[in-house]
Scaffold this motif. Structure first.
Motif, mmCIF file in Angstrom:
data_model
loop_
_atom_site.group_PDB
_atom_site.id
_atom_site.type_symbol
_atom_site.label_atom_id
_atom_site.label_comp_id
_atom_site.label_asym_id
_atom_site.label_seq_id
_atom_site.Cartn_x
_atom_site.Cartn_y
_atom_site.Cartn_z
ATOM 1 N N LEU A 142 0.903 -1.214 0.131
ATOM 2 C CA LEU A 142 -0.183 -0.120 -0.166
ATOM 3 C C LEU A 142 0.915 1.315 -0.106
ATOM 4 O O LEU A 142 0.519 2.089 -0.860
ATOM 5 C CB LEU A 142 -0.790 -0.051 1.311
ATOM 6 C CG LEU A 142 -1.920 1.162 1.227
ATOM 7 C CD1 LEU A 142 -2.928 1.053 0.023
ATOM 8 C CD2 LEU A 142 -2.902 0.939 2.622
ATOM 9 N N SER A 143 1.918 1.031 0.693
ATOM 10 C CA SER A 143 2.949 2.423 0.672
ATOM 11 C C SER A 143 3.576 2.508 -0.669
ATOM 12 O O SER A 143 3.534 3.811 -1.176
ATOM 13 C CB SER A 143 4.050 2.055 1.581
ATOM 14 O OG SER A 143 4.679 0.993 1.435
ATOM 15 N N ASP A 144 3.727 1.509 -1.428
ATOM 16 C CA ASP A 144 4.382 1.815 -2.835
ATOM 17 C C ASP A 144 3.194 2.508 -3.650
ATOM 18 O O ASP A 144 3.603 3.264 -4.605
ATOM 19 C CB ASP A 144 4.682 0.457 -3.342
ATOM 20 C CG ASP A 144 6.027 -0.091 -2.750
ATOM 21 O OD1 ASP A 144 6.683 0.821 -2.205
ATOM 22 O OD2 ASP A 144 6.142 -1.138 -2.928
ATOM 23 N N ALA A 145 2.036 2.020 -3.477
ATOM 24 C CA ALA A 145 0.787 2.332 -4.309
ATOM 25 C C ALA A 145 0.564 4.019 -3.877
ATOM 26 O O ALA A 145 0.280 4.802 -4.803
ATOM 27 C CB ALA A 145 -0.304 1.599 -4.254
ATOM 28 N N LEU A 146 0.619 4.064 -2.704
ATOM 29 C CA LEU A 146 0.321 5.529 -2.251
ATOM 30 C C LEU A 146 1.723 6.444 -2.682
ATOM 31 O O LEU A 146 1.501 7.828 -3.239
ATOM 32 C CB LEU A 146 0.331 5.652 -0.838
ATOM 33 C CG LEU A 146 -1.345 5.397 -0.311
ATOM 34 C CD1 LEU A 146 -1.128 5.247 1.272
ATOM 35 C CD2 LEU A 146 -2.198 5.927 -0.958
ATOM 36 N N GLY A 147 2.731 5.937 -2.795
ATOM 37 C CA GLY A 147 4.139 6.630 -3.191
ATOM 38 C C GLY A 147 3.924 7.135 -4.620
ATOM 39 O O GLY A 147 4.467 8.133 -5.202
ATOM 40 N N GLN A 148 3.039 6.331 -5.580
ATOM 41 C CA GLN A 148 3.072 6.719 -7.053
ATOM 42 C C GLN A 148 1.733 7.581 -6.976
ATOM 43 O O GLN A 148 1.662 8.359 -7.706
ATOM 44 C CB GLN A 148 2.776 5.451 -7.641
ATOM 45 C CG GLN A 148 3.857 4.457 -7.587
ATOM 46 C CD GLN A 148 3.637 3.037 -8.417
ATOM 47 O OE1 GLN A 148 2.680 2.914 -8.866
ATOM 48 N NE2 GLN A 148 4.654 2.208 -8.441
ATOM 49 N N LEU A 149 0.722 7.379 -6.187
ATOM 50 C CA LEU A 149 -0.565 8.290 -6.474
ATOM 51 C C LEU A 149 -0.017 9.742 -6.090
ATOM 52 O O LEU A 149 -0.656 10.596 -6.527
ATOM 53 C CB LEU A 149 -1.403 7.631 -5.324
ATOM 54 C CG LEU A 149 -2.915 8.384 -5.406
ATOM 55 C CD1 LEU A 149 -3.588 8.184 -6.932
ATOM 56 C CD2 LEU A 149 -3.757 7.720 -4.416
ATOM 57 N N ILE A 150 0.666 9.882 -4.734
ATOM 58 C CA ILE A 150 0.699 11.308 -4.288
ATOM 59 C C ILE A 150 1.403 12.121 -5.377
ATOM 60 O O ILE A 150 1.081 13.336 -5.894
ATOM 61 C CB ILE A 150 1.608 11.233 -3.163
ATOM 62 C CG1 ILE A 150 0.460 10.702 -1.855
ATOM 63 C CG2 ILE A 150 2.095 12.643 -2.654
ATOM 64 C CD1 ILE A 150 1.383 10.682 -0.671
ATOM 65 N N PRO A 151 2.547 11.657 -6.158
ATOM 66 C CA PRO A 151 3.189 12.510 -7.243
ATOM 67 C C PRO A 151 2.246 12.644 -8.432
ATOM 68 O O PRO A 151 2.291 13.746 -9.012
ATOM 69 C CB PRO A 151 4.456 11.700 -7.693
ATOM 70 C CG PRO A 151 4.978 10.972 -6.563
ATOM 71 C CD PRO A 151 3.517 10.507 -5.844
ATOM 72 N N LEU A 153 -1.011 13.078 -8.212
ATOM 73 C CA LEU A 153 -2.011 14.077 -7.784
ATOM 74 C C LEU A 153 -1.352 15.385 -7.919
ATOM 75 O O LEU A 153 -2.021 16.429 -8.144
ATOM 76 C CB LEU A 153 -2.423 13.568 -6.305
ATOM 77 C CG LEU A 153 -3.408 12.578 -6.332
ATOM 78 C CD1 LEU A 153 -3.899 12.235 -4.738
ATOM 79 C CD2 LEU A 153 -4.937 13.044 -7.184
ATOM 80 N N GLU A 154 -0.143 15.681 -7.528
ATOM 81 C CA GLU A 154 0.651 16.712 -7.345
ATOM 82 C C GLU A 154 0.871 17.271 -8.858
ATOM 83 O O GLU A 154 0.530 18.552 -9.121
ATOM 84 C CB GLU A 154 2.115 16.601 -6.809
ATOM 85 C CG GLU A 154 2.111 16.428 -5.217
ATOM 86 C CD GLU A 154 3.431 16.048 -4.710
ATOM 87 O OE1 GLU A 154 4.080 15.997 -5.446
ATOM 88 O OE2 GLU A 154 3.847 15.960 -3.388
ATOM 89 N N ARG A 155 1.010 16.203 -9.813
ATOM 90 C CA ARG A 155 1.321 16.837 -11.229
ATOM 91 C C ARG A 155 -0.195 17.305 -11.859
ATOM 92 O O ARG A 155 -0.352 18.406 -12.623
ATOM 93 C CB ARG A 155 1.653 15.623 -12.061
ATOM 94 C CG ARG A 155 3.020 15.492 -12.052
ATOM 95 C CD ARG A 155 3.794 14.509 -13.037
ATOM 96 N NE ARG A 155 2.833 13.246 -12.968
ATOM 97 C CZ ARG A 155 3.409 12.146 -12.398
ATOM 98 N NH1 ARG A 155 4.451 12.217 -11.378
ATOM 99 N NH2 ARG A 155 2.674 11.136 -12.403
ATOM 100 N N LEU A 156 -1.262 16.696 -11.391
ATOM 101 C CA LEU A 156 -2.676 16.893 -11.557
ATOM 102 C C LEU A 156 -3.094 18.360 -11.156
ATOM 103 O O LEU A 156 -3.675 19.125 -11.738
ATOM 104 C CB LEU A 156 -3.522 16.020 -11.119
ATOM 105 C CG LEU A 156 -5.172 16.201 -11.353
ATOM 106 C CD1 LEU A 156 -5.351 16.307 -12.891
ATOM 107 C CD2 LEU A 156 -5.981 15.298 -10.601
ATOM 108 N N PHE A 157 -2.668 18.836 -9.895
ATOM 109 C CA PHE A 157 -2.953 19.981 -9.260
ATOM 110 C C PHE A 157 -2.191 21.010 -9.954
ATOM 111 O O PHE A 157 -2.659 22.055 -10.202
ATOM 112 C CB PHE A 157 -2.862 20.062 -7.743
ATOM 113 C CG PHE A 157 -3.801 19.256 -7.068
ATOM 114 C CD1 PHE A 157 -5.174 19.430 -7.341
ATOM 115 C CD2 PHE A 157 -3.532 18.183 -6.101
ATOM 116 C CE1 PHE A 157 -6.041 18.777 -6.539
ATOM 117 C CE2 PHE A 157 -4.642 17.609 -5.433
ATOM 118 C CZ PHE A 157 -5.914 17.889 -5.744
ATOM 119 N N GLU A 158 -0.980 20.804 -10.482
ATOM 120 C CA GLU A 158 -0.116 21.784 -11.173
ATOM 121 C C GLU A 158 -0.720 22.120 -12.443
ATOM 122 O O GLU A 158 -0.572 23.134 -12.673
ATOM 123 C CB GLU A 158 1.335 21.236 -11.082
ATOM 124 C CG GLU A 158 2.305 21.188 -9.948
ATOM 125 C CD GLU A 158 3.386 20.492 -10.016
ATOM 126 O OE1 GLU A 158 3.916 20.063 -11.404
ATOM 127 O OE2 GLU A 158 4.238 20.278 -8.906
#
Length: 162
Positions: A142-151, A153-158
């Motif tokens: 789960l931590s690997d999946a969240l590690g990929q999800l957070i960047p 989301l950051e790119r989406l918000f940018e």
């Protein structure tokens, strides 16, 4: 149209009970000449009998025989249109909260909106649970999946706010 003397709800002229508070309406006496008008007294409340009731027996309550008026019930077309409105992502969610919490006059609309809100909440709980199970089952933690999800989301918000 007459009003309930207890809660002020509007009722039809032939109503015997209030559909809002459930109390029996006082019977109106025939019109008397103005010179002989007597003061109107509040209806007497019947005292409950002191004898115990059998277990499982219903308490002494008036039976409401008046059905709510047709304008308070939703038609099939209204259910369909509301379902389409609620399907719009953000606007539908706003209307679910507005109609579910702030529309006390129309009980059908309030209950339908509350039910749709609960269904939407259950849907997203199931989707999130299945996504977590799929991530764990595919060998990713789960931590690997969240590690990929957070960047991501950051790119989406940018991209959205740039």
């Amino acid at each position: 149209m007459k009003q309930c003397p207890y809660c002020g709800n509007e009722l039809s002229d032939d109503a015997k009970f209030c559909v809002e508070c459930g109390k029996a309406l006082p019977e109106e006496a025939p019109a008397a000449p103005a010179a002989e008008a007597a003061p109107v007294e509040a209806p007497a409340v019947a005292e409950k009998s002191a004898e115990p009731q059998a277990p499982g027996a219903a308490p002494d309550m008036p039976i409401v025989t008046q059905v709510p008026s047709k304008k308070q019930m939703l038609s099939t077309l209204q259910y369909i249109l509301l379902s389409l409105l609620y399907a719009i992502p953000v606007v539908g969610l706003v209307f679910l909260f507005v109609f579910g919490a702030g529309h006390p006059k129309n009980g059908s609309l309030k209950r339908f909106s509350a039910a749709m809100l609960i269904l939407r909440l259950l849907f997203w709980i199931v989707v999130l649970a299945l996504a977590i199970v799929a991530m764990v089952k595919n060998g990713r933690l789960l931590s690997d999946a969240l590690g990929q999800l957070i960047p991501a989301l950051e790119r989406l918000f940018e991209a959205l706010f740039a």
